[in-house]
Design a protein around this motif. Structure first.
Motif, PDB file in Angstrom:
ATOM      1  N   PRO A 123       0.825  -1.225   0.000  1.00 53.26           N
ATOM      2  CA  PRO A 123       0.000   0.000   0.000  1.00 53.26           C
ATOM      3  C   PRO A 123       0.851   1.264   0.000  1.00 53.26           C
ATOM      4  O   PRO A 123       2.068   1.194   0.176  1.00 53.26           O
ATOM      5  CB  PRO A 123      -0.742  -0.106   1.330  1.00 53.26           C
ATOM      6  N   ILE A 159      -5.736  -6.044   1.476  1.00 51.22           N
ATOM      7  CA  ILE A 159      -5.427  -4.732   0.906  1.00 51.22           C
ATOM      8  C   ILE A 159      -5.810  -3.683   1.949  1.00 51.22           C
ATOM      9  O   ILE A 159      -6.353  -4.024   3.009  1.00 51.22           O
ATOM     10  CB  ILE A 159      -6.164  -4.485  -0.438  1.00 51.22           C
ATOM     11  N   ASN A 209      -4.342   0.955  -1.032  1.00 53.71           N
ATOM     12  CA  ASN A 209      -4.194   0.378  -2.367  1.00 53.71           C
ATOM     13  C   ASN A 209      -5.089   1.063  -3.399  1.00 53.71           C
ATOM     14  O   ASN A 209      -5.240   0.582  -4.528  1.00 53.71           O
ATOM     15  CB  ASN A 209      -4.480  -1.124  -2.331  1.00 53.71           C
TER      16      ASN A 209
END
Ligand code: HEM
Length: 401
Positions: free
Chosen positions: A15, A53, A21
């Motif tokens: 990230p 994520i 992300n």
């Protein structure tokens, strides 16, 4: 910072701060559905069965493997029955509906409303739907006569508004003449601040509730409630009975199964759940038929043949007999799912079978519907429009079903 997935030894995508992300979702127009498709493709390429994520700084679990998905959505549903949508019952009681409530309240509400959503009830409402869609014919003829282009999404959106107005609010509105009702629906769905408000409320629900931010725009939601009050009064005073969704809910209220707020909330849900989804589906059906003339001819042939068997009337039974039409709609929903991801929140710690991975209580989960629908392993040539995937003999081969 942002080491949640690394620390738990769950595969993750690197990230960046502050959007995680995602790119800057205020200036970037890429849809969240597309983001989740990309996450799906990346995890699949890594050979991972699931991954993590970050939506901004919030960790989100993304299952990829079909067995895990079926486990979370079906078999172990008791651990994942919460959608985790923002709601603000104190300031907007009518935003509490099947979509936004969780747990036991959802189960109770669902039990109350399941009898309303049967195909038998749909059949009763069918004539109203046909009547509400009649003005579309005039609209189409007018465009054809003048030889002017037609905005298809707008056209089917207005027909959907007519149907929702008739079935859920008990009013006849000709949306093709810019009815007030259609304007209200559009303002709620597409209103300028809708996207940012929902993003903010879901990211920081406690702060949003503290700031008294309602889920739906207050002015238009109050207007819908006023329409319902007027219709309810009219029906009571004039003893009017109508074969519509509203009537079914009025009967539930008379039997004290639901209260007035719940009645209004479910009529508004009818619109929230049915307006954009149905209009988007019809738009893409027409788009694909325009791009694939051979499919268009085959479908027209089926419709004409079935109509001949039904006295040239587009009855409920006639539509039910249009098998190819069903395949065309299913393939449209596959290629262009109007809801491109599903969301849940785990209500308990949950161990992913055959692994040491634990999805902790309270974790947000996103199911990448668009990614699955475009995975060539399940749908070869995913960008091609092939209704035959859903023929009786082929559909049993689709592992997702
Ligand atoms: C093509 C049109 C439609 C699509 C693609 C669609 C899609 C969906 C999806 C993806 C969900 C969430 C499932 C989940 O979280 O597991 C859902 C739930 C729901 N939909 Fe639809 N929908 C459509 C039309 C409609 C219409 C016309 C209505 C009502 C008249 C409706 C009423 C609902 C309700 C009440 C729920 C919540 C069910 C529950 O939580 O118990 N939908 N729909």
């Amino acid at each position: 910072m942002l080491t949640y997935w690394k620390r738990r030894n769950i595969p993750y995508l690197e990230p960046s701060i502050p959007f995680g992300n995602f790119e800057n979702s205020i200036t970037n127009t890429k849809s969240h559905g597309l983001y989740f498709k990309e996450f799906y493709d990346k995890f699949k390429k890594m050979g991972a069965k699931c991954g993590g994520i970050y939506a901004y700084v919030v960790p989100v679990f993304v299952p990829i493997d079909l067995e895990i998905i079926k486990l979370l959505l079906v078999k172990d549903f008791q651990h994942f029955h919460t959608r985790g949508f923002y709601t603000n019952e104190r300031d907007q009681p009518v935003s509490v509906n099947l979509f936004t409530v969780d747990g036991e309240r959802w189960r109770l509400l669902r039990t109350k409303f399941t009898p309303v959503f049967t195909s038998a009830k749909m059949k009763i409402m069918y004539e109203l739907m046909v009547a509400a869609s009649k003005t579309m014919e005039d609209h189409l003829r007018e465009h054809a006569r003048k030889k002017v282009p037609l905005d298809v999404k707008d056209c089917v959106g207005r027909m959907t508004a007519n149907i929702i107005g008739s079935c859920a609010f008990g009013i006849e509105c000709n949306s093709y003449n810019d009815s007030k009702f259609h304007k209200i629906l559009k303002a709620i769905v597409l209103g300028g601040t809708a996207y940012i408000r929902i993003l903010f409320c879901n990211a920081l629900p406690d702060l949003a509730r503290f700031l008294k931010i309602p889920l739906l725009p207050a002015k238009e939601t109050n207007q819908l409630c006023d329409i319902l009050d007027e219709t309810l009064n009219y029906r009571k005073e004039s003893n009017v009975l109508r074969n519509d969704f509203l009537q079914l809910v009025i009967e539930m209220k008379d039997k004290e199964i639901v209260n007035l707020t719940e009645l209004k909330a479910q009529c508004i849900l009818f619109f929230l759940a049915g307006f954009e989804t149905s209009a988007t589906t019809m738009t893409f059906v027409l788009f694909e038929l325009a791009c694939n003339q051979n499919i268009q001819h085959k479908l027209r042939k089926e419709i004409n043949e079935v109509l001949v068997q039904h006295d040239n009337k587009m009855t409920y039974e006639a539509i039910a007999n249009m098998k190819y039409l069903d395949m065309v709609i299913l393939e449209t929903l596959r290629k262009h799912p109007p809801v491109p991801f599903l969301n849940r929140v785990s209500v308990n710690d949950f161990q992913i079978p055959d692994s040491d991975m634990i999805v902790e209580k309270g974790t947000k989960i996103m199911f990448p519907v668009l990614g699955l629908h475009h995975d060539p392993e399940y749908f070869p040539e995913p960008n091609s429009f092939i209704p035959e995937r859903f023929s009786d003999e082929n559909k049993s081969k689709i592992p997702l079903l």
